[in-house]
Design a protein around this motif. Structure first.
Motif, PDB file in Angstrom:
ATOM      1  N   VAL A  32       0.784  -1.006  -0.073  1.00  0.00           N
ATOM      2  CA  VAL A  32       0.111   0.082  -0.028  1.00  0.00           C
ATOM      3  C   VAL A  32       1.009   1.318  -0.078  1.00  0.00           C
ATOM      4  CG1 VAL A  32      -1.841  -1.220   1.289  1.00  0.00           C
ATOM      5  CG2 VAL A  32      -0.013   0.243   2.448  1.00  0.00           C
ATOM      6  N   ALA A  33       0.205   2.279  -0.387  1.00  0.00           N
ATOM      7  CA  ALA A  33       0.906   3.535  -0.307  1.00  0.00           C
ATOM      8  C   ALA A  33       0.358   4.243   0.976  1.00  0.00           C
ATOM      9  CB  ALA A  33       0.646   4.446  -1.388  1.00  0.00           C
ATOM     10  N   MET A  34       0.948   4.851   1.582  1.00  0.00           N
ATOM     11  CA  MET A  34       0.748   5.481   3.097  1.00  0.00           C
ATOM     12  C   MET A  34       0.719   7.087   3.141  1.00  0.00           C
ATOM     13  SD  MET A  34       2.043   4.459   6.952  1.00  0.00           S
ATOM     14  CE  MET A  34       1.640   2.574   6.625  1.00  0.00           C
ATOM     15  N   PRO A  35       0.315   7.880   2.424  1.00  0.00           N
ATOM     16  CA  PRO A  35       0.163   9.379   2.422  1.00  0.00           C
ATOM     17  C   PRO A  35      -0.242  10.225   3.416  1.00  0.00           C
ATOM     18  CG  PRO A  35      -1.786   8.474   1.391  1.00  0.00           C
ATOM     19  CD  PRO A  35      -1.131   7.526   1.741  1.00  0.00           C
ATOM     20  N   LEU A  36      -0.466   9.499   4.674  1.00  0.00           N
ATOM     21  CA  LEU A  36      -0.399  10.237   6.111  1.00  0.00           C
ATOM     22  C   LEU A  36      -0.495   9.167   7.068  1.00  0.00           C
ATOM     23  CD1 LEU A  36      -0.958  12.901   7.104  1.00  0.00           C
ATOM     24  CD2 LEU A  36      -3.414  12.488   7.395  1.00  0.00           C
ATOM     25  N   ALA A  37       0.464   9.417   7.968  1.00  0.00           N
ATOM     26  CA  ALA A  37       0.483   8.754   9.410  1.00  0.00           C
ATOM     27  C   ALA A  37       0.624   9.617  10.355  1.00  0.00           C
ATOM     28  CB  ALA A  37       1.617   7.712   9.265  1.00  0.00           C
ATOM     29  N   ILE A  38      -0.114   9.821  11.470  1.00  0.00           N
ATOM     30  CA  ILE A  38       0.042  10.841  12.445  1.00  0.00           C
ATOM     31  C   ILE A  38      -0.279  10.118  13.985  1.00  0.00           C
ATOM     32  CG2 ILE A  38      -0.869  12.503  10.960  1.00  0.00           C
ATOM     33  CD1 ILE A  38      -3.243  10.958  13.576  1.00  0.00           C
ATOM     34  N   GLU A  39       0.042  10.986  14.857  1.00  0.00           N
ATOM     35  CA  GLU A  39      -0.325  10.625  16.207  1.00  0.00           C
ATOM     36  C   GLU A  39      -1.585  11.148  16.479  1.00  0.00           C
ATOM     37  OE1 GLU A  39       0.477   8.950  20.149  1.00  0.00           O
ATOM     38  OE2 GLU A  39       1.487   8.810  18.132  1.00  0.00           O
ATOM     39  N   ASP A  82       0.119   6.044  25.977  1.00  0.00           N
ATOM     40  CA  ASP A  82       0.568   5.191  24.801  1.00  0.00           C
ATOM     41  C   ASP A  82       0.853   6.149  23.710  1.00  0.00           C
ATOM     42  OD1 ASP A  82      -0.166   3.009  26.443  1.00  0.00           O
ATOM     43  OD2 ASP A  82      -2.115   2.716  25.236  1.00  0.00           O
ATOM     44  N   TYR A  83       1.622   5.690  22.660  1.00  0.00           N
ATOM     45  CA  TYR A  83       1.742   6.117  21.083  1.00  0.00           C
ATOM     46  C   TYR A  83       0.606   5.707  20.404  1.00  0.00           C
ATOM     47  CZ  TYR A  83       6.146   8.298  22.954  1.00  0.00           C
ATOM     48  OH  TYR A  83       7.230   9.004  23.423  1.00  0.00           O
ATOM     49  N   ASP A  84      -0.304   6.640  20.139  1.00  0.00           N
ATOM     50  CA  ASP A  84      -1.332   5.981  19.112  1.00  0.00           C
ATOM     51  C   ASP A  84      -1.223   6.443  17.833  1.00  0.00           C
ATOM     52  OD1 ASP A  84      -2.892   4.919  21.334  1.00  0.00           O
ATOM     53  OD2 ASP A  84      -3.080   6.927  22.104  1.00  0.00           O
ATOM     54  N   CYS A  85      -0.413   5.810  17.201  1.00  0.00           N
ATOM     55  CA  CYS A  85      -0.161   6.158  15.712  1.00  0.00           C
ATOM     56  C   CYS A  85      -1.583   5.648  14.645  1.00  0.00           C
ATOM     57  CB  CYS A  85       1.194   5.299  14.970  1.00  0.00           C
ATOM     58  SG  CYS A  85       1.501   5.966  13.235  1.00  0.00           S
ATOM     59  N   ARG A  86      -2.018   6.548  13.975  1.00  0.00           N
ATOM     60  CA  ARG A  86      -2.908   6.144  13.018  1.00  0.00           C
ATOM     61  C   ARG A  86      -2.502   6.614  11.529  1.00  0.00           C
ATOM     62  NH1 ARG A  86      -3.846   3.911  16.775  1.00  0.00           N
ATOM     63  NH2 ARG A  86      -5.454   3.816  18.161  1.00  0.00           N
ATOM     64  N   PHE A  87      -3.065   5.856  10.643  1.00  0.00           N
ATOM     65  CA  PHE A  87      -2.725   6.350   9.277  1.00  0.00           C
ATOM     66  C   PHE A  87      -3.465   5.909   8.220  1.00  0.00           C
ATOM     67  CE2 PHE A  87      -1.210   2.017  10.310  1.00  0.00           C
ATOM     68  CZ  PHE A  87      -1.700   1.194   9.064  1.00  0.00           C
ATOM     69  N   LEU A  88      -3.581   6.640   7.140  1.00  0.00           N
ATOM     70  CA  LEU A  88      -4.549   6.346   5.704  1.00  0.00           C
ATOM     71  C   LEU A  88      -3.782   5.591   4.845  1.00  0.00           C
ATOM     72  CD1 LEU A  88      -6.478   9.670   6.025  1.00  0.00           C
ATOM     73  CD2 LEU A  88      -7.199   7.587   6.680  1.00  0.00           C
ATOM     74  N   PHE A  89      -4.397   4.740   4.206  1.00  0.00           N
ATOM     75  CA  PHE A  89      -3.622   4.131   3.182  1.00  0.00           C
ATOM     76  C   PHE A  89      -4.339   4.060   1.921  1.00  0.00           C
ATOM     77  CE2 PHE A  89      -5.561   0.823   5.419  1.00  0.00           C
ATOM     78  CZ  PHE A  89      -6.075  -0.206   4.561  1.00  0.00           C
TER      79      PHE A  89
END
Length: 267
Positions: free
Chosen positions: A29-36, A50-57
């Motif tokens: 996949v491409a991952m054009p955004l990954a944020i906290e 915690d570190y809560d990383c979320r991404f859009l793919f």
């Protein structure tokens, strides 16, 4: 595009980066955004947050043209302080037009692990144009009321839950003060831009300072001024018309999805 606070643990950030890179390769996949997301991005982290990383793919084009489509979420195992998972951009678009504010919050996160500014700007512009604001307000009302219903009033409220009750109220007030706009994610920014009463502002500042020094299990009574503030903001939205999805937004979401496939899907 990357914006990581200096006080983030370097080894944890390195582990997040490695996990994100593995996802792009293993899931193709491409991952054009990954944020906290979560309390660190909201601006009221605790020492043990915690570190809560979320991404859009975005998947390959052929992965959307199958009789057996793949899941629209990618989840990774919880690992100590790491919570890393993400959504297909198609899921994000569908939820935005239904009035779910989660993906919009991700677009507003001040903490970015990786990202393409063109992707974020395009999806933000879509949300600004097509997110049904009445349903967004209803989303935050339900979110806050659910947290309030879970609170144990007899023994005090976990400080973490108190913020989960308070933040939706601040969002609702911000949206009332900024009609036609979607709210920022960062809680101190919300407070600065929604003009709460001075006693509420002071109580919030004290709570943020306390939470920064208190583990997540700490309990506190609900301050009277906070309770009054929350009740008032919830009550305003509770009597508003519920709103509805505009069917025209479906065509706009389809067009946005096709454009994102063309621009960001891996080959």
């Amino acid at each position: 595009m990357r914006s990581i606070p200096a006080d983030f643990d370097a080894a944890t950030v390195e582990a997040i980066d490695a996990r994100l890179e593995a996802i792009t390769k293993d899931d193709r996949v491409a991952m054009p955004l990954a944020i906290e997301s979560g309390s660190r991005a909201w601006g009221f982290a605790s020492p043990d947050s915690d570190y809560d990383c979320r991404f859009l793919f975005v998947r390959r084009r052929q992965d959307y043209l199958t009789l057996w489509p793949r899941r629209d979420v990618i989840e990774t195992p919880l690992d100590g302080l790491l919570d890393v998972n993400g959504w297909d951009v198609a899921k994000a678009l569908r939820l935005i037009v239904k009035g779910n504010a989660v993906a919009i919050e991700w677009l507003r996160s001040p903490i970015v692990y990786r990202g393409d500014p063109a992707f974020r700007d395009a999806l933000s512009a879509f949300a600004d144009a097509h997110a049904p604001l009445a349903l967004i307000r209803r989303h935050y009302l339900h979110l806050g009321m659910q947290q309030r219903d879970r609170a144990n009033e007899g023994e005090g409220i976990a400080i973490k839950r108190l913020f989960y009750i308070l933040r939706p109220a601040a969002v609702l007030r911000w949206m009332r003060y900024h009609p036609g706009a979607t709210p920022p994610m960062h809680f101190p920014t919300l407070i600065a831009e929604c003009d709460p009463p001075p006693q509420v502002r002071a109580a919030i500042a004290e709570l943020i300072a306390r939470k920064a020094e208190t583990r997540e299990l700490g309990l506190a009574p609900m301050p009277t001024e906070i309770e009054t503030f929350v009740q008032a903001e919830y009550a305003i939205v509770a009597v508003e018309p519920k709103g509805m999805v505009d069917d025209r937004s479906h065509a706009a979401a389809d067009a946005a999805f096709h454009e994102m496939l063309e621009r960001f899907a891996p080959r």
